[in-house]
Each structure stands twice: as C-alpha cells, then as structure tokens.
Design a protein around this motif. Structure first.
Motif, PDB file in Angstrom:
ATOM      1  N   VAL A 152      -2.494  15.877  33.280  1.00  0.00           N
ATOM      2  CA  VAL A 152      -3.130  14.718  33.896  1.00  0.00           C
ATOM      3  C   VAL A 152      -4.175  14.103  32.970  1.00  0.00           C
ATOM      4  CG1 VAL A 152      -2.771  15.518  36.257  1.00  0.00           C
ATOM      5  CG2 VAL A 152      -4.891  16.109  35.065  1.00  0.00           C
ATOM      6  N   GLY A 153      -4.510  14.810  31.868  1.00  0.00           N
ATOM      7  CA  GLY A 153      -5.583  14.341  30.989  1.00  0.00           C
ATOM      8  C   GLY A 153      -5.384  12.930  30.489  1.00  0.00           C
ATOM      9  N   TRP A 154      -4.180  12.647  29.978  1.00  0.00           N
ATOM     10  CA  TRP A 154      -3.945  11.300  29.452  1.00  0.00           C
ATOM     11  C   TRP A 154      -3.867  10.277  30.574  1.00  0.00           C
ATOM     12  CZ3 TRP A 154       0.314   8.239  30.552  1.00  0.00           C
ATOM     13  CH2 TRP A 154       1.399   8.869  31.190  1.00  0.00           C
ATOM     14  N   MET A 155      -3.426  10.686  31.767  1.00  0.00           N
ATOM     15  CA  MET A 155      -3.364   9.765  32.908  1.00  0.00           C
ATOM     16  C   MET A 155      -4.762   9.316  33.327  1.00  0.00           C
ATOM     17  SD  MET A 155      -0.568  11.706  35.314  1.00  0.00           S
ATOM     18  CE  MET A 155       1.120  11.958  34.800  1.00  0.00           C
ATOM     19  N   MET A 156      -5.741  10.195  33.122  1.00  0.00           N
ATOM     20  CA  MET A 156      -7.125   9.896  33.505  1.00  0.00           C
ATOM     21  C   MET A 156      -7.902   9.242  32.374  1.00  0.00           C
ATOM     22  SD  MET A 156      -8.152  13.303  35.708  1.00  0.00           S
ATOM     23  CE  MET A 156      -8.169  14.350  34.255  1.00  0.00           C
ATOM     24  N   ALA A 157      -7.199   8.952  31.258  1.00  0.00           N
ATOM     25  CA  ALA A 157      -7.843   8.366  30.081  1.00  0.00           C
ATOM     26  C   ALA A 157      -8.989   9.237  29.573  1.00  0.00           C
ATOM     27  CB  ALA A 157      -8.338   6.951  30.373  1.00  0.00           C
ATOM     28  N   SER A 158      -8.767  10.550  29.580  1.00  0.00           N
ATOM     29  CA  SER A 158      -9.778  11.475  29.074  1.00  0.00           C
ATOM     30  C   SER A 158      -9.888  11.349  27.564  1.00  0.00           C
ATOM     31  CB  SER A 158      -9.404  12.915  29.439  1.00  0.00           C
ATOM     32  OG  SER A 158      -9.371  13.080  30.841  1.00  0.00           O
ATOM     33  N   GLY A 159     -11.090  11.420  27.055  1.00  0.00           N
ATOM     34  CA  GLY A 159     -11.312  11.345  25.622  1.00  0.00           C
ATOM     35  C   GLY A 159     -11.473  12.714  24.998  1.00  0.00           C
ATOM     36  N   GLY A 160     -11.621  12.728  23.673  1.00  0.00           N
ATOM     37  CA  GLY A 160     -11.911  13.964  22.976  1.00  0.00           C
ATOM     38  C   GLY A 160     -10.718  14.706  22.424  1.00  0.00           C
ATOM     39  N   TYR A 161      -9.506  14.229  22.742  1.00  0.00           N
ATOM     40  CA  TYR A 161      -8.312  14.894  22.193  1.00  0.00           C
ATOM     41  C   TYR A 161      -7.142  13.904  22.127  1.00  0.00           C
ATOM     42  CZ  TYR A 161      -7.648  15.923  27.285  1.00  0.00           C
ATOM     43  OH  TYR A 161      -7.545  15.857  28.660  1.00  0.00           O
ATOM     44  N   PRO A 162      -7.267  12.857  21.329  1.00  0.00           N
ATOM     45  CA  PRO A 162      -6.261  11.792  21.333  1.00  0.00           C
ATOM     46  C   PRO A 162      -4.856  12.244  20.949  1.00  0.00           C
ATOM     47  CG  PRO A 162      -7.788  11.526  19.485  1.00  0.00           C
ATOM     48  CD  PRO A 162      -8.373  12.550  20.386  1.00  0.00           C
ATOM     49  N   ILE A 163      -4.729  13.214  20.045  1.00  0.00           N
ATOM     50  CA  ILE A 163      -3.375  13.651  19.670  1.00  0.00           C
ATOM     51  C   ILE A 163      -2.757  14.482  20.795  1.00  0.00           C
ATOM     52  CG2 ILE A 163      -1.953  14.666  17.863  1.00  0.00           C
ATOM     53  CD1 ILE A 163      -4.397  14.545  16.034  1.00  0.00           C
ATOM     54  N   TYR A 164      -3.570  15.326  21.421  1.00  0.00           N
ATOM     55  CA  TYR A 164      -3.092  16.066  22.585  1.00  0.00           C
ATOM     56  C   TYR A 164      -2.651  15.103  23.684  1.00  0.00           C
ATOM     57  CZ  TYR A 164      -3.242  19.062  26.756  1.00  0.00           C
ATOM     58  OH  TYR A 164      -2.937  19.718  27.923  1.00  0.00           O
ATOM     59  N   ALA A 165      -3.467  14.095  23.956  1.00  0.00           N
ATOM     60  CA  ALA A 165      -3.121  13.117  24.988  1.00  0.00           C
ATOM     61  C   ALA A 165      -1.829  12.390  24.642  1.00  0.00           C
ATOM     62  CB  ALA A 165      -4.266  12.120  25.157  1.00  0.00           C
ATOM     63  N   ALA A 166      -1.687  11.993  23.384  1.00  0.00           N
ATOM     64  CA  ALA A 166      -0.468  11.308  22.967  1.00  0.00           C
ATOM     65  C   ALA A 166       0.751  12.212  23.113  1.00  0.00           C
ATOM     66  CB  ALA A 166      -0.601  10.836  21.520  1.00  0.00           C
ATOM     67  N   ASP A 216     -15.447  18.774  42.076  1.00  0.00           N
ATOM     68  CA  ASP A 216     -15.733  18.618  43.505  1.00  0.00           C
ATOM     69  C   ASP A 216     -15.646  17.154  43.934  1.00  0.00           C
ATOM     70  OD1 ASP A 216     -16.114  21.333  43.898  1.00  0.00           O
ATOM     71  OD2 ASP A 216     -18.280  21.235  43.544  1.00  0.00           O
ATOM     72  N   LYS A 217     -16.096  16.268  43.074  1.00  0.00           N
ATOM     73  CA  LYS A 217     -16.087  14.845  43.394  1.00  0.00           C
ATOM     74  C   LYS A 217     -14.691  14.240  43.288  1.00  0.00           C
ATOM     75  CE  LYS A 217     -17.638  11.982  40.305  1.00  0.00           C
ATOM     76  NZ  LYS A 217     -18.562  11.243  39.389  1.00  0.00           N
ATOM     77  N   SER A 218     -13.895  14.733  42.362  1.00  0.00           N
ATOM     78  CA  SER A 218     -12.646  14.061  42.022  1.00  0.00           C
ATOM     79  C   SER A 218     -11.437  14.553  42.800  1.00  0.00           C
ATOM     80  CB  SER A 218     -12.371  14.215  40.520  1.00  0.00           C
ATOM     81  OG  SER A 218     -13.417  13.672  39.751  1.00  0.00           O
ATOM     82  N   GLN A 219     -11.393  15.849  43.149  1.00  0.00           N
ATOM     83  CA  GLN A 219     -10.242  16.369  43.879  1.00  0.00           C
ATOM     84  C   GLN A 219     -10.324  16.007  45.353  1.00  0.00           C
ATOM     85  OE1 GLN A 219      -9.277  20.412  41.246  1.00  0.00           O
ATOM     86  NE2 GLN A 219      -9.748  20.598  43.409  1.00  0.00           N
ATOM     87  N   CYS A 220      -9.182  15.633  45.915  1.00  0.00           N
ATOM     88  CA  CYS A 220      -9.125  15.426  47.365  1.00  0.00           C
ATOM     89  C   CYS A 220      -9.256  16.750  48.104  1.00  0.00           C
ATOM     90  CB  CYS A 220      -7.804  14.764  47.750  1.00  0.00           C
ATOM     91  SG  CYS A 220      -7.626  13.058  47.179  1.00  0.00           S
TER      92      CYS A 220
END
Length: 257
Positions: A152-166, A216-220
């Motif tokens: 889900v990392g790339w779906m959330m536009a998480s930074g810090g690991y662009p090659i992993y996200a790609a 806690d804030k992000s998970q339903c």
C-alpha cells in the motif's frame, strides 16, 4: 476477537506443492506456518540460513513436509536452480507465493545505477523469473495459483523509498499481464497487498509513538495488522475457494484511509 480455531480450513491444500520466497521470517514465516498447518508440501527460500533451517526442522518435527534452500533471489540462475531442487523433492509447484522484498529506505538524490538495479532485483525481478520457472508445470497440470506481493506504500504516496515504491507499483502491472497470459491455462495470478504489518523488522526500525498515532488515525479498524492476517489471505488465494479470482489486488491493511 477471532481465535485460531475459528479460522477457515482449506482441505484442498493438503498435499499441495507450495513455493514461498523470503520464508524464514516476518510475513514469509507466517505464510510458511499457515500452509504447513493445512498439510501442504512447502519449499521456501531465504538468505537467512540459520533461521530457515530452524523453521524447516521445527515444522518437519511436527509432521510437516518442508524443504528449505538458502538462496539469493537476486541471482536468477541460482534461484532457478533452487526451484528445480525444490520441485525435485515435492513435485511441480501448484502455488507460488512471491513474498520476498526489501523496503530499505533510500534518498532519491543518492541513488546510483547499481543501487537502482539491486532494488529492482530484490523487489520485482525475482518474481518474474520464479513465474517463468514454475508456470510450465502449472500449465501441464491444468492450473495453479500465483500470488505476487504488492504494497500500500506507493498507493499512499509514501516517500523515502522511490525505487521500492516503483517496484511494488510495477508488481500490479505484471500480475495483470500474467493473469491474461496464463489464465487460459487455468492459472490464477493475483496481488496480495499488505498494509503496515507489525513484523519484527517494522517494530525494530520504524514503529515508534508517531507511527502508532498515525496507524490509529488512518486505519478504519482498531488494532494492528499482523503477519498472520496476511497469511490467511495467502491461504485463500492459494486455495480452490479463489478459483474465479485473478488479475486482482487483495488489500489487507485494516482499512487504511
């Protein structure tokens, strides 16, 4: 709260030949244990030799049928050789779980071509060549299940690991293309997409007070996604209960929004 006894069982997985990459720890270990609990024949690979051998010995002592091979999955030839060895022991692969990955953080402005290639190799390339290696046996058998791991990392536009996200975004495209190419042979290909899973690696490196507040804030759903939660979905996707599921993303993230 669910207990172990309340989970679904999959009698069709008893005796099934399953291959799992990165099975010595974390999510991979949970998947190995889950399939062993269903009576499957399991072959798994990992670089962590001591941990892999210990896990295989434990499960075999309990009556399992588990084969471990130390393997660097980024070495395509070596990985194919390990897969041949495993299939020589347990027969043609019926379920392939492409779990292995590495989410080490990296700064985009410090990445070299060699580092880029190494991240693609550990997060994407090995999946392709594992599929290439086992698909002929699945075709001959008239079917099988391939489970590729996304994030889900790339779906959330998480930074810090662009090659992993790609790499993880690319897994989704690869899944859908293979699903089309192999579906005519009865082979299902899906992407299992974990959320923030509480593995020992995550807990040691990144889950601090701020991370817990974000979860806690992000998970339903309250609570934490555990490796066993991912393993339960891996069982479903490997079983005949998912016989008409292919080219899809199956997200297990506690309802992250």
């Amino acid at each position: 709260m669910s207990t172990q006894s309340s989970f679904a069982r999959y009698p069709g997985l008893s005796g099934a030949a399953v291959v799992i990459s990165g099975g010595a720890s974390g999510i991979g270990e949970a998947i190995v244990r889950a399939y062993a609990g269903e009576g499957a024949k399991i072959g798994f690979v990992d670089l962590a030799e001591a941990e892999g051998e210990a896990l295989a010995a434990e499960l075999n002592a309990a009556g399992g049928s588990v084969t471990f091979r130390r393997c660097d999955i980024t070495d395509a030839d070596g990985y194919r050789a390990a897969l041949r060895e495993i299939e020589g022991v347990q027969g043609p692969t019926q379920v392939l779980v492409n779990n292995a990955a590495n989410d080490t953080r990296h700064k985009w402005d410090e990445v070299t071509p060699a580092y880029f290639d190494s991240r693609i190799a550990v997060n994407l390339k090995h999946m392709f060549f594992a599929i290439q290696a086992v698909a002929p046996g699945m075709i001959a058998a008239g079917g099988g299940s391939i489970i590729n791991f996304g994030s889900v990392g790339w779906m959330m536009a998480s930074g810090g690991y662009p090659i992993y996200a790609a790499s993880k975004a690319a897994v989704h495209g690869m899944t859908r293309s293979f699903a089309r190419d192999l579906g005519r042979h009865g082979i299902r290909v899906n992407t299992l997409v974990p959320g923030w899973v509480m593995t020992s690696r995550q807990l040691e490196l990144w889950v601090d007070d701020a991370a817990n507040e974000l979860i806690d804030k992000s998970q339903c759903l309250a609570g934490r996604v555990m490796p066993e939660d991912i393993a339960r979905m891996a069982l479903f996707l490997g079983s005949s209960d998912s016989r008409m599921c292919s080219a899809q993303n199956f997200i297990v993230d506690g309802g992250w929004v």
